[in-house]
Motif scaffolding. Structure first.
Motif, PDB file in Angstrom:
ATOM      1  N   ARG A 194       8.875  69.957 -10.243  1.00 50.25           N
ATOM      2  CA  ARG A 194       9.684  71.041  -9.713  1.00 50.25           C
ATOM      3  C   ARG A 194      10.004  70.763  -8.238  1.00 50.25           C
ATOM      4  N   GLU A 195       9.011  70.155  -7.541  1.00 46.89           N
ATOM      5  CA  GLU A 195       9.167  69.864  -6.129  1.00 46.89           C
ATOM      6  C   GLU A 195      10.163  68.708  -5.968  1.00 46.89           C
ATOM      7  N   ASP A 196      10.624  68.521  -4.737  1.00 44.23           N
ATOM      8  CA  ASP A 196      11.594  67.466  -4.490  1.00 44.23           C
ATOM      9  C   ASP A 196      10.843  66.132  -4.345  1.00 44.23           C
ATOM     10  N   VAL A 197      10.459  65.560  -5.462  1.00 40.17           N
ATOM     11  CA  VAL A 197       9.677  64.314  -5.467  1.00 40.17           C
ATOM     12  C   VAL A 197      10.499  63.254  -6.180  1.00 40.17           C
ATOM     13  N   ASN A 198      10.743  62.144  -5.507  1.00 36.18           N
ATOM     14  CA  ASN A 198      11.618  61.106  -6.081  1.00 36.18           C
ATOM     15  C   ASN A 198      10.968  59.732  -6.122  1.00 36.18           C
TER      16      ASN A 198
ATOM     17  N   SER B  15       3.195  71.865 -12.154  1.00 34.00           N
ATOM     18  CA  SER B  15       4.201  70.827 -11.922  1.00 34.00           C
ATOM     19  C   SER B  15       3.536  69.608 -11.288  1.00 34.00           C
TER      20      SER B  15
ATOM     21  N   ASP C 264      16.319  56.305  -3.010  1.00 28.29           N
ATOM     22  CA  ASP C 264      16.103  57.737  -2.810  1.00 28.29           C
ATOM     23  C   ASP C 264      16.440  58.534  -4.072  1.00 28.29           C
ATOM     24  N   ASN C 265      16.817  57.825  -5.150  1.00 30.61           N
ATOM     25  CA  ASN C 265      17.107  58.524  -6.409  1.00 30.61           C
ATOM     26  C   ASN C 265      16.400  57.780  -7.552  1.00 30.61           C
TER      27      ASN C 265
ATOM     28  N   SER D 157      11.301  62.661 -11.272  1.00 31.85           N
ATOM     29  CA  SER D 157      11.929  63.927 -10.873  1.00 31.85           C
ATOM     30  C   SER D 157      12.198  64.829 -12.071  1.00 31.85           C
TER      31      SER D 157
END
Ligand code: GLN
Length: 384
Positions: free
Chosen positions: A353-357, A118, A328-329, A349
């Motif tokens: 898979r990780e919370d990366v934005n 990922s 943030d999105n 995103s």
């Protein structure tokens, strides 16, 4: 009414393809879904006209016409440096999208684990889930996008059935080094794991990087299922011509899956594409030079604007860091950018898979004037 299949609860429709629809709706320069806006080589257009006149127009051999497989085997032998038998080691598919699905269904049983690096091309999760397998993720860590060898080993310790390797990678543009591939191949052998490769960008490699085919490493041909296509190499993404190259044992399974999924790739297009498979080395050098030039044109523009990115080693994508804009999105950012700035990209995103934005992906498989127009529009980013 009974509930429809719950397999579909675990993934959404493709964000890449959704961004293309958004780009079209707002007249944005579409640097989201990766496909060229320039024509394929003249020879292919000529041979397509000829195929329209002379055929074939009926089913070909389900795993690919003999002529296509023979020419593909010859070309891939030259590049991969391994013997390829056109009858035993090849299945021609409807794009590498089908090739990957065929590979997954041929290798995995329901419940098997599949390792995915990922960020990854969004089809892989869907392919694994549709095959009943369970994806597990190993991060390629920004900003260098290398993997931690120990983390990868721990993933193998969970006895996955397969690992998916996109090389050169989409969306990062990472070209795995020979040393990294040897490490992966040693793990695959130690833990008896198959590797399904997506090598559609095999001919788009920026100097001094070199593409190593995993199948060509010692002991790896029998456990590597190499998937690729003609889409990017000959700029014919709409022709939907892909293939799987693997051992006879694997290919015998792939032939069955492919037969029942699609019967076969379009016969006249297989015929027409043979002209491309006959090209000499000069064509591939020229293709690479074209993309080196386009990459430089686009990245120079990003530098001028002052955007931060990972410099791609291969493929035709660039991941740009948008942290400085304070959103943030990233999906909302991409929709806003398509509408207000007039350039479409894919939110990062949808690959992580990780919370990366904080990343968006552009591609640069476009005419120079399209890239220049995109850069001119992107200049507005800094003062909006
Ligand atoms: N590989 C291309 C991308 O990542 C698109 C492929 C597709 O949409 N089938 O944009």
């Amino acid at each position: 009414m009974q509930k429809l299949s719950n397999r579909l609860d675990y993934f959404t429709e493709s964000v890449i393809r959704k961004m293309t629809r958004i780009a079209n709706d707002c007249g944005a320069v579409n640097l989201s879904q990766g496909f060229p806006d320039f024509d394929p080589p003249r020879e292919l257009i000529g041979s397509l006209k000829e195929a329209a006149e002379k055929g074939p127009h009926q089913y070909e051999v389900t795993w690919g016409s003999k002529e296509f497989r023979e020419k593909l085997a010859k070309k891939q032998e030259r590049f991969m440096g391994i013997p390829i038998n056109p009858d035993e080691n090849i299945v021609v598919t409807c794009g590498s999208t089908e090739a990957m699905m065929v590979a997954m269904m041929s290798v995995c049983n329901p419940g098997d684990k599949v390792v995915v690096f990922s960020p990854f091309y969004e089809n892989y999760t869907a392919d694994a889930i549709l095959a009943g397998a369970e994806p597990m993720y190993v991060p390629l860590v920004p900003p260098e996008f290398n993997f931690d060898k120990e983390v990868l080993r721990q993933a193998f310790e969970q006895r996955p059935k397969a690992l998916i390797l996109c090389n050169p990678s989409n969306p990062v543009g990472k070209v795995f080094t020979r040393e990294e591939l040897i490490y992966i191949s040693e793990l695959a052998k130690e833990y008896d794991t198959y590797v399904i490769t997506d090598e559609v960008y095999e001919h788009i490699i920026f100097k001094p990087n070199k593409h190593t085919y995993l199948s060509s490493l010692p002991g790896m041909f029998e456990r590597t299922i190499c998937c690729s296509s003609l889409s990017k190499t000959y700029s014919i993404t709409g022709w939907r011509l892909g293939y799987v190259i693997a051992s006879k044992e694997v290919i015998d399974n792939c032939k069955k899956v492919h037969d029942f999924l699609t019967v076969g790739a379009a016969a006249p297009l297989q015929k027409a594409a043979c002209a491309g498979l006959d090209f000499e080395q000069e064509y591939y050098d020229e293709l690479n030079n074209t993309y080196e030039r386009k990459k430089k044109l686009f990245l120079d523009g990003l530098d001028e604007i002052g955007l931060k990115y990972f410099d791609p080693e291969g493929a035709y994508y660039v991941l740009v860091d948008i942290s400085e804009f304070g959103w943030d999105n990233d999906y909302e950012f991409c929709k806003w950018m398509a509408k207000e700035i007039g350039v479409a990209a894919v939110p990062g995103s949808s690959f992580f898979r990780e919370d990366v934005n904080n990343y968006i992906r552009f591609h640069f498989a476009k005419k120079d004037e399209t890239l220049i127009e995109a850069i001119n529009r992107l200049k507005k980013l800094k003062n909006s």
